[in-house]
Design an enzyme around this catalytic site. Sequence first.
Site, PDB file in Angstrom:
ATOM      1  N   PRO A  14       0.739  -1.296   0.048  1.00 13.12           N
ATOM      2  CA  PRO A  14       0.041  -0.157   0.118  1.00 13.12           C
ATOM      3  C   PRO A  14       0.805   1.331  -0.180  1.00 13.12           C
ATOM      4  O   PRO A  14       0.554   2.310  -0.777  1.00 13.12           O
ATOM      5  CB  PRO A  14      -0.869  -0.217   1.167  1.00 13.12           C
ATOM      6  CG  PRO A  14      -0.756  -1.589   1.876  1.00 13.12           C
ATOM      7  CD  PRO A  14       0.440  -2.046   1.093  1.00 13.12           C
ATOM      8  N   PRO A  64      49.100 -28.787  13.846  1.00 14.98           N
ATOM      9  CA  PRO A  64      48.714 -30.131  14.552  1.00 14.98           C
ATOM     10  C   PRO A  64      47.174 -30.465  14.133  1.00 14.98           C
ATOM     11  O   PRO A  64      47.004 -31.684  14.701  1.00 14.98           O
ATOM     12  CB  PRO A  64      48.429 -29.717  15.928  1.00 14.98           C
ATOM     13  CG  PRO A  64      48.465 -28.190  15.965  1.00 14.98           C
ATOM     14  CD  PRO A  64      48.949 -27.870  14.614  1.00 14.98           C
ATOM     15  N   ASP A 122      50.235 -37.233   4.506  1.00 19.72           N
ATOM     16  CA  ASP A 122      50.449 -38.429   5.264  1.00 19.72           C
ATOM     17  C   ASP A 122      49.309 -38.392   6.438  1.00 19.72           C
ATOM     18  O   ASP A 122      48.568 -37.671   6.614  1.00 19.72           O
ATOM     19  CB  ASP A 122      52.020 -38.688   5.732  1.00 19.72           C
ATOM     20  CG  ASP A 122      52.457 -37.410   6.224  1.00 19.72           C
ATOM     21  OD1 ASP A 122      51.805 -36.772   7.279  1.00 19.72           O
ATOM     22  OD2 ASP A 122      53.938 -37.040   5.980  1.00 19.72           O
ATOM     23  N   LYS A 171      52.745 -43.563   6.481  1.00 20.11           N
ATOM     24  CA  LYS A 171      53.699 -43.107   7.707  1.00 20.11           C
ATOM     25  C   LYS A 171      53.340 -43.391   8.940  1.00 20.11           C
ATOM     26  O   LYS A 171      52.888 -42.544   9.860  1.00 20.11           O
ATOM     27  CB  LYS A 171      54.231 -41.722   7.627  1.00 20.11           C
ATOM     28  CG  LYS A 171      55.183 -41.544   6.495  1.00 20.11           C
ATOM     29  CD  LYS A 171      56.279 -41.146   6.985  1.00 20.11           C
ATOM     30  CE  LYS A 171      57.456 -40.541   6.127  1.00 20.11           C
ATOM     31  NZ  LYS A 171      57.638 -38.976   6.577  1.00 20.11           N
ATOM     32  N   GLY A 191      52.088 -32.932   8.794  1.00 22.31           N
ATOM     33  CA  GLY A 191      51.318 -32.209  10.013  1.00 22.31           C
ATOM     34  C   GLY A 191      52.604 -31.438  10.754  1.00 22.31           C
ATOM     35  O   GLY A 191      53.725 -31.717  10.550  1.00 22.31           O
ATOM     36  N   GLY A 192      52.068 -30.536  11.558  1.00 23.68           N
ATOM     37  CA  GLY A 192      52.776 -29.669  12.390  1.00 23.68           C
ATOM     38  C   GLY A 192      53.812 -28.870  11.416  1.00 23.68           C
ATOM     39  O   GLY A 192      53.259 -28.100  10.674  1.00 23.68           O
ATOM     40  N   ASP A 193      55.075 -28.781  11.884  1.00 23.05           N
ATOM     41  CA  ASP A 193      55.987 -27.961  10.982  1.00 23.05           C
ATOM     42  C   ASP A 193      56.912 -28.938  10.374  1.00 23.05           C
ATOM     43  O   ASP A 193      57.224 -29.942  10.909  1.00 23.05           O
ATOM     44  CB  ASP A 193      56.950 -27.172  12.099  1.00 23.05           C
ATOM     45  CG  ASP A 193      58.015 -26.606  11.418  1.00 23.05           C
ATOM     46  OD1 ASP A 193      57.585 -25.586  10.955  1.00 23.05           O
ATOM     47  OD2 ASP A 193      58.934 -27.137  11.073  1.00 23.05           O
ATOM     48  N   THR A 248      53.963 -26.536  15.320  1.00 20.11           N
ATOM     49  CA  THR A 248      54.328 -27.821  15.494  1.00 20.11           C
ATOM     50  C   THR A 248      53.473 -28.345  16.758  1.00 20.11           C
ATOM     51  O   THR A 248      52.899 -27.319  17.631  1.00 20.11           O
ATOM     52  CB  THR A 248      55.722 -27.754  16.038  1.00 20.11           C
ATOM     53  OG1 THR A 248      56.309 -29.167  16.188  1.00 20.11           O
ATOM     54  CG2 THR A 248      56.138 -27.059  17.245  1.00 20.11           C
ATOM     55  N   ALA A 249      53.383 -29.551  16.802  1.00 20.62           N
ATOM     56  CA  ALA A 249      52.465 -30.163  17.874  1.00 20.62           C
ATOM     57  C   ALA A 249      52.606 -29.704  19.194  1.00 20.62           C
ATOM     58  O   ALA A 249      51.774 -29.453  19.836  1.00 20.62           O
ATOM     59  CB  ALA A 249      52.647 -31.837  17.920  1.00 20.62           C
ATOM     60  N   MET A 308      56.605 -38.622  19.453  1.00 19.16           N
ATOM     61  CA  MET A 308      56.522 -40.078  19.039  1.00 19.16           C
ATOM     62  C   MET A 308      56.971 -41.042  20.454  1.00 19.16           C
ATOM     63  O   MET A 308      57.725 -41.858  19.994  1.00 19.16           O
ATOM     64  CB  MET A 308      57.302 -40.380  17.957  1.00 19.16           C
ATOM     65  CG  MET A 308      57.038 -39.548  16.608  1.00 19.16           C
ATOM     66  SD  MET A 308      58.309 -39.772  15.333  1.00 19.16           S
ATOM     67  CE  MET A 308      59.068 -38.506  15.711  1.00 19.16           C
TER      68      MET A 308
END
Length: 474
Positions: free
Chosen positions: A43, A227, A250, A272, A303-305, A333-334, A385
């Site tokens: 309207p 990570p 990996d 790996k 992974g990581g650096d 890095t982790a 590890m």
Amino acid sequence: MDFLPIFVNIRQQPCLVVGGGEVAARKVSLLFKAGAVVTVVAPGLSHELADMLRAGDIKHLAREFADDDIRQPVLVIAATDNRAVNQQVSALAKARGIPVNVVDDPELCSFIMPSIVDRSPLQIAISTGGASPVLARMIRTKLEGCIPAGYGRLAGFVDKFRDKVKARFSNVNQRRMFWESVLEGSVAERVFTGHEDEATAQLDQAIIAGDAKGQFKGEVYLVGAGPGDPDLLTFRALRLMQAADVVVYDRLVSPAIMELVRRDAELIYVGKERDRHTMQQENINQLLVRLAQEGKRVLRLKGGDPFIFGRGGEEIETLAENGVVFQVVPGITAAAGCAAYSGIPLTHRDYSQACVFVTGHLKDGSIDLNWKVLAQPNQTVVFYMGLHGAPDLCKNMISHGMPPSTPVALVQKGTTPEHRTIIATLDTLVETVNTHNLKPPTLIIVGEVVKLHEKLDWFDPHASQGKAVKVGRW
Ligand code: SAH
């Protein structure tokens, strides 16, 4: 995916907007920008819409909505503040198979409007599937800030050369590499700074030479993926992930990160896992050389650096020996990622003045480390590890003088949706690994700083990471 994002061509097509207020006005101006023939039924009209009407940009039916209004439009938007009317519009449009949007009422919509970053012809549409338009708008604001306005101009500029370039390169790979060099190189810079004539000359020359930056050769990017949490990628990592032709990755690269590599890139998994190498290191090194020599842009994603227990050094040594061009992109890095997400500062004025990263897994499977150096007060020792060799690790740290009560943190799948932090001491570590059934990847942090976890823990993987992505090997 709850919605399929598409871009619809509505140029010269009739579109209907029901409602004449400010909200309607915003939608009308979008439709108008996209070239639609817009009719507004309401309207009365807001100032903005009244201006558009005067300018001849829209048509106006100055009355309430009537069923018959939904006869010819290709798209309908309801933006009244009367839900009954909106419902009626929605039902009618749906019955006739016409896409309909009801502003702020996802239930009544057959399509939703994204937030838009408009650098036409470059456009970015952001949606949360109706869950949080405010969040979509916030993301849009961020993108607006980091995408130079010049990108729209650049897209418009290169469009003019598409046919020429297509005729010049029959090979799709070469063509893409050519465009990437152009879009990342000096031609783009010329366009950004307003020197389109020079850009045109440069690009013409490059097309004749068939090359935008020297010769097209394959190259390798050795990239740290961090990570696990994709938010921890660097900008450069992300850019190269989206530029690569082939990705060699990996086990440690998280599925959420793999989601971000270019959709049509070839993916090569090289495994790996401890004692279960899918591909021997030497073969990986050779594979990278071969792929690059085939002229591909190869992303070696780790992974990581890549330079911390990543064997990245060995891989680029082989590349260097074979004259393959490469670059290395560091990753978190982790140790840094896991410690941060578990609220464990790796150094702290009161507890630890040094931090050592060591591997718990040597080439021949033993862990023959300099325990005297590791078993020192006021330092943090991070074992990568280390899970398999945990019994050895505890025994040696204790026999070299560390108190058996020294706190230890075990961080499994750190920074991912499955992040777990388990606290033990040197003398309970082995038992803890067993009772909690810990599996790699797990990081072991030894030192007084671990005590801070109790106070500083902040990360809730479930709250902050959404759904776990169910692809890959994690
Ligand atoms: N280059 C990698 C390390 C590779 S060695 C980096 O810089 O992080 C592999 C070891 O790293 C694993 O056994 C585990 O100890 C550790 N690790 C890697 N990612 C991890 C994660 N998300 N959570 C816990 N530990 C991790």
